[in-house]
Design a protein around this motif. Structure first.
Motif, PDB file in Angstrom:
ATOM      1  N   ALA A  70       0.916  -1.383  -0.418  1.00 56.63           N
ATOM      2  CA  ALA A  70      -0.315  -0.031   0.206  1.00 56.63           C
ATOM      3  C   ALA A  70       1.285   1.284  -0.539  1.00 56.63           C
ATOM      4  N   MET A  71       1.718   0.959   0.844  1.00 62.19           N
ATOM      5  CA  MET A  71       2.471   2.514   0.681  1.00 62.19           C
ATOM      6  C   MET A  71       3.210   2.418  -0.704  1.00 62.19           C
ATOM      7  N   LEU A  72       3.982   1.336  -0.658  1.00 65.95           N
ATOM      8  CA  LEU A  72       4.832   2.023  -2.539  1.00 65.95           C
ATOM      9  C   LEU A  72       3.654   1.951  -3.525  1.00 65.95           C
ATOM     10  N   ARG A  73       2.504   2.188  -3.512  1.00 68.75           N
ATOM     11  CA  ARG A  73       1.853   2.200  -4.430  1.00 68.75           C
ATOM     12  C   ARG A  73       2.126   3.959  -4.780  1.00 68.75           C
ATOM     13  N   GLY A 122      -2.337  -4.907   7.294  1.00 63.59           N
ATOM     14  CA  GLY A 122      -4.171  -5.360   6.785  1.00 63.59           C
ATOM     15  C   GLY A 122      -4.525  -5.345   8.215  1.00 63.59           C
ATOM     16  N   PRO A 123      -5.849  -5.200   7.688  1.00 66.46           N
ATOM     17  CA  PRO A 123      -6.792  -5.032   7.088  1.00 66.46           C
ATOM     18  C   PRO A 123      -7.015  -4.226   6.364  1.00 66.46           C
ATOM     19  N   PHE A 124      -5.577  -2.946   6.650  1.00 70.88           N
ATOM     20  CA  PHE A 124      -6.955  -1.591   6.658  1.00 70.88           C
ATOM     21  C   PHE A 124      -5.541  -1.118   5.538  1.00 70.88           C
ATOM     22  N   SER A 149      -8.758  -5.916   1.099  1.00 68.97           N
ATOM     23  CA  SER A 149      -7.983  -6.346   2.730  1.00 68.97           C
ATOM     24  C   SER A 149      -6.695  -6.510   2.110  1.00 68.97           C
ATOM     25  N   LEU A 150      -5.754  -6.402   2.423  1.00 73.23           N
ATOM     26  CA  LEU A 150      -4.215  -7.059   2.132  1.00 73.23           C
ATOM     27  C   LEU A 150      -4.130  -7.914   3.044  1.00 73.23           C
TER      28      LEU A 150
END
Length: 247
Positions: A170-173, A195-197, A204-205
């Motif tokens: 999510a950060m690397l997106r 996850g799940p955030f 969710s990852l």
């Protein structure tokens, strides 16, 4: 695979996720948002050799639950891992920023008194406050800045303070997330999902989705995905085997 920041108990079916974690041989640090959640996670993870439960008090909950700090401190003696703790300076929580900082400061001091802990730290919109407290209070503990979103200058300061960093899909997106991650020292990076955030395409990852971060880091490090994976594993071994930490 290694997920150093995951809220296992907040998935709709945590038991199923934990079984899959076991099946796949994934090492997970299960961070918690309250001391009650810590006890619940201990029950969920009982007998699971690759899951470590951290005790925390999420900064977003400090305004309403700061009186639970005594319980957090009591449980800190039972685990090497503390998280999620920190300060959130986003608009919804800025009013409690000073109280959050006070709670964070107290928990850092307790960790030091107990010989040092592995700390998973939230710093959204409050990197300066978090780093000020780390500089003032931490010498034995290992701070891991989870999903760091500060400025490049704040990242440089964090590196000077020997902070570690956990990064995930999510950060690397985002472009900024990639730029920060690529500037972090390779030997201080760990993988996470939050996850799940943390999400990927609105889903969710899961802990095993940390593998989505490996090709991105491999590209940044100019190495193979297998070499990136080995680097993360080596970093994690150094973290958990640190002799400076209380058992």
């Amino acid at each position: 695979m290694i997920d150093t920041h995951c809220h296992l108990d907040l998935y709709p079916n945590p038991g199923r996720v934990i079984n899959e974690v076991d099946k796949r041989g994934i090492f997970v640090i299960a961070v918690t948002t309250t001391p009650k959640a810590f006890l619940g996670n201990l029950r969920l993870a009982e007998g699971r050799k690759r899951i470590r439960v951290a005790v925390g008090l999420h900064p977003e909950l400090v305004a309403e639950r700061y009186r639970e700090i005594d319980e957090v401190q009591k449980h800190m003696a039972r685990t090497k891992y503390v998280g999620e703790i920190g300060v959130d300076g986003s608009p919804d929580h800025a009013a409690s920023a000073r109280l959050q900082a006070d709670v964070f400061n107290t928990l850092l001091k307790t960790a030091e008194e107990l010989g040092g802990k592995v700390l998973s730290i939230h710093s959204r919109g409050a990197a300066r406050a978090v780093l000020d407290n780390l500089e003032k209070n931490v010498s034995k503990s290992i701070p891991i800045l989870h999903w760091f979103t500060g400025s490049r200058k704040e990242l440089d300061r964090a590196m000077e303070l020997d902070c570690w960093f956990s990064v995930g899909p999510a950060m690397l997106r985002s472009r900024k997330g990639r730029e920060l991650a690529f500037a972090m020292p390779r030997h201080r990076i760990l993988t996470e999902t939050d996850g799940p955030f943390g999400t990927n395409e609105h889903c969710s990852l899961m802990p095993w989705d940390v593998e989505l971060a490996l090709p991105i880091m491999a590209d940044a490090w100019k190495c193979s995905i297998e070499e990136a994976d080995q680097q993360i594993r080596s970093n994690f071994r150094e973290l958990v085997e640190s002799q400076s930490l209380a058992t």
